[in-house]
Design a protein around this motif. Structure first.
Motif, PDB file in Angstrom:
ATOM      1  N   GLY A 152       0.138  37.587  18.749  1.00 52.47           N
ATOM      2  CA  GLY A 152       0.170  36.311  18.041  1.00 52.47           C
ATOM      3  C   GLY A 152       1.530  36.021  17.428  1.00 52.47           C
ATOM      4  O   GLY A 152       2.360  36.916  17.249  1.00 52.47           O
ATOM      5  N   LYS A 153       1.754  34.765  17.074  1.00 52.55           N
ATOM      6  CA  LYS A 153       3.071  34.354  16.563  1.00 52.55           C
ATOM      7  C   LYS A 153       3.402  35.019  15.238  1.00 52.55           C
ATOM      8  O   LYS A 153       4.531  35.472  15.023  1.00 52.55           O
ATOM      9  CB  LYS A 153       3.128  32.834  16.435  1.00 52.55           C
ATOM     10  N   VAL A 154       2.445  35.074  14.300  1.00 54.90           N
ATOM     11  CA  VAL A 154       2.705  35.750  13.026  1.00 54.90           C
ATOM     12  C   VAL A 154       2.989  37.228  13.273  1.00 54.90           C
ATOM     13  O   VAL A 154       3.924  37.802  12.695  1.00 54.90           O
ATOM     14  CB  VAL A 154       1.515  35.579  12.059  1.00 54.90           C
ATOM     15  N   PRO A 209      -3.127  32.463   4.758  1.00 52.90           N
ATOM     16  CA  PRO A 209      -2.186  31.352   4.892  1.00 52.90           C
ATOM     17  C   PRO A 209      -2.888  30.012   5.012  1.00 52.90           C
ATOM     18  O   PRO A 209      -4.051  29.924   5.408  1.00 52.90           O
ATOM     19  CB  PRO A 209      -1.438  31.690   6.184  1.00 52.90           C
ATOM     20  N   GLY A 210      -2.138  28.952   4.701  1.00 55.33           N
ATOM     21  CA  GLY A 210      -2.648  27.599   4.889  1.00 55.33           C
ATOM     22  C   GLY A 210      -2.475  27.161   6.331  1.00 55.33           C
ATOM     23  O   GLY A 210      -2.472  27.975   7.253  1.00 55.33           O
ATOM     24  N   GLY A 211      -2.320  25.865   6.530  1.00 54.05           N
ATOM     25  CA  GLY A 211      -2.110  25.350   7.878  1.00 54.05           C
ATOM     26  C   GLY A 211      -0.802  25.868   8.444  1.00 54.05           C
ATOM     27  O   GLY A 211       0.269  25.594   7.910  1.00 54.05           O
ATOM     28  N   LEU A 212      -0.869  26.628   9.516  1.00 55.04           N
ATOM     29  CA  LEU A 212       0.298  27.341  10.023  1.00 55.04           C
ATOM     30  C   LEU A 212       1.255  26.419  10.772  1.00 55.04           C
ATOM     31  O   LEU A 212       0.837  25.607  11.603  1.00 55.04           O
ATOM     32  CB  LEU A 212      -0.146  28.482  10.935  1.00 55.04           C
ATOM     33  N   THR A 213       2.553  26.563  10.461  1.00 54.46           N
ATOM     34  CA  THR A 213       3.589  25.755  11.100  1.00 54.46           C
ATOM     35  C   THR A 213       4.593  26.666  11.807  1.00 54.46           C
ATOM     36  O   THR A 213       4.597  27.875  11.619  1.00 54.46           O
ATOM     37  CB  THR A 213       4.339  24.896  10.072  1.00 54.46           C
ATOM     38  N   LEU A 214       5.457  26.046  12.587  1.00 51.41           N
ATOM     39  CA  LEU A 214       6.528  26.767  13.277  1.00 51.41           C
ATOM     40  C   LEU A 214       7.856  26.638  12.548  1.00 51.41           C
ATOM     41  O   LEU A 214       8.903  27.018  13.086  1.00 51.41           O
ATOM     42  CB  LEU A 214       6.663  26.237  14.713  1.00 51.41           C
ATOM     43  N   GLU A 215       7.831  26.123  11.323  1.00 47.08           N
ATOM     44  CA  GLU A 215       9.054  25.949  10.551  1.00 47.08           C
ATOM     45  C   GLU A 215       9.646  27.298  10.147  1.00 47.08           C
ATOM     46  O   GLU A 215       8.912  28.283   9.988  1.00 47.08           O
ATOM     47  CB  GLU A 215       8.754  25.129   9.299  1.00 47.08           C
ATOM     48  N   THR A 259       1.904  26.403   5.712  1.00 47.98           N
ATOM     49  CA  THR A 259       2.601  27.677   5.591  1.00 47.98           C
ATOM     50  C   THR A 259       3.363  27.986   6.870  1.00 47.98           C
ATOM     51  O   THR A 259       2.804  27.890   7.960  1.00 47.98           O
ATOM     52  CB  THR A 259       1.605  28.842   5.374  1.00 47.98           C
ATOM     53  N   SER A 260       4.597  28.394   6.730  1.00 51.70           N
ATOM     54  CA  SER A 260       5.390  28.844   7.870  1.00 51.70           C
ATOM     55  C   SER A 260       4.888  30.193   8.364  1.00 51.70           C
ATOM     56  O   SER A 260       4.665  31.113   7.577  1.00 51.70           O
ATOM     57  CB  SER A 260       6.865  28.962   7.448  1.00 51.70           C
ATOM     58  N   ARG A 261       4.701  30.321   9.662  1.00 51.39           N
ATOM     59  CA  ARG A 261       4.283  31.605  10.245  1.00 51.39           C
ATOM     60  C   ARG A 261       5.290  32.714   9.924  1.00 51.39           C
ATOM     61  O   ARG A 261       4.909  33.845   9.629  1.00 51.39           O
ATOM     62  CB  ARG A 261       4.120  31.477  11.762  1.00 51.39           C
ATOM     63  N   ILE A 310       3.586  39.609   4.403  1.00 51.25           N
ATOM     64  CA  ILE A 310       2.837  40.797   4.813  1.00 51.25           C
ATOM     65  C   ILE A 310       3.711  42.042   4.701  1.00 51.25           C
ATOM     66  O   ILE A 310       3.274  43.079   4.193  1.00 51.25           O
ATOM     67  CB  ILE A 310       2.308  40.631   6.246  1.00 51.25           C
ATOM     68  N   LEU A 311       4.942  41.945   5.168  1.00 56.15           N
ATOM     69  CA  LEU A 311       5.849  43.092   5.094  1.00 56.15           C
ATOM     70  C   LEU A 311       6.103  43.480   3.637  1.00 56.15           C
ATOM     71  O   LEU A 311       6.103  44.675   3.303  1.00 56.15           O
ATOM     72  CB  LEU A 311       7.161  42.766   5.800  1.00 56.15           C
TER      73      LEU A 311
END
Length: 240
Positions: free
Chosen positions: A11-13, A170-176, A191-193, A200-201
């Motif tokens: 996944g992207k995140v 997270p909220g609505g995930l974005t690619l920003e 929220t930015s991914r 998380i880190l």
């Protein structure tokens, strides 16, 4: 160095997390259902394990955890609106991971949840405003099966006294690109991914986050300051 195993590493995140963690000197084992993301993950520095969460048994996962011996398990898997669906991946798959962690004596878990996952018959969270309530109603109407699966997984997780878990929502995930953040009890925003991966880190090496559910939104603060606030106040966004 921290040794991570990421369930749902394609996944992207998860890919953002892998890149950040490896660059920080950590070891990342990425578990993916097939080899579709293996080359890109290898380029990021991950060690690849092919294992379908849908088909894997608890002993399969237990064996993997015993072999890898991770310090932290990250549950980043999600059906993403595709078969076999959230009931199988986001709920049943999560429970398999909980069982396997207990069987292999793994303690530390960071689970990527979803914002506004809650038992709705208990009423609105006290920090919600009218915009939050409207957004909540729209989201639950649009993706009820997904949110229900996430809710059941979190309810089950709270029964597991052996696990030292943190839920990141997270909220609505974005690619920003990642920017500033707001953590804790937040309003329902985007929220930015990349930012979620950074949080998380940071949580993985931050004492005092165990047992907390933390909403993650684009905001105005630094990750360090916001995490310190959450830990010092014991801010828990769980409303199950």
């Amino acid at each position: 160095m921290v040794k991570f195993i990421v369930i749902g590493g394609g996944g992207k995140v998860a890919q953002h997390f892998t890149k950040q963690a490896v660059e920080a000197g950590h070891e990342v084992h990425s578990v993916i259902r097939n080899d579709g993301h293996s080359e890109e993950l290898k380029k990021l520095g991950a060690k690849i394990h092919i294992l379908s969460l849908e088909d894997a048994s608890v002993p399969d996962l237990t064996s993997l955890f015993t072999k890898v011996n991770p310090d932290v398990v990250i549950f980043a898997a999600g059906a993403g609106g595709k078969p076999p669906g959230p009931e199988v991946i986001d709920y049943q798959g999560a429970v398999k991971v909980f069982d396997a962690m207990e069987s292999s004596n793994r303690k530390r878990l960071i689970l990527i949840g979803a914002v506004d996952v809650r038992t709705r018959d208990k009423g609105w969270p006290e920090w919600y405003d009218e915009d939050d309530k409207s957004t909540s109603d729209k989201v639950w109407k649009a993706i009820p099966t997904y949110l229900d699966a996430k809710l059941k997984a979190e309810i089950e997780l709270h029964k597991r006294k052996q696990l030292q878990f943190t839920v990141v929502r997270p909220g609505g995930l974005t690619l920003e690109p990642a920017g500033k953040v707001q953590l804790g009890k937040t309003h329902l925003k985007q929220t930015s991914r990349e930012l979620v991966a950074q949080v998380i880190l940071a949580i993985s090496t931050k004492k005092g986050t165990e047992g907390l559910t933390i909403d993650v939104m684009d905001g105005e603060g630094s990750i360090e300051d916001e995490l310190n606030k959450v830990v010092e106040d014991g801010t828990d966004a769980w409303t199950g």
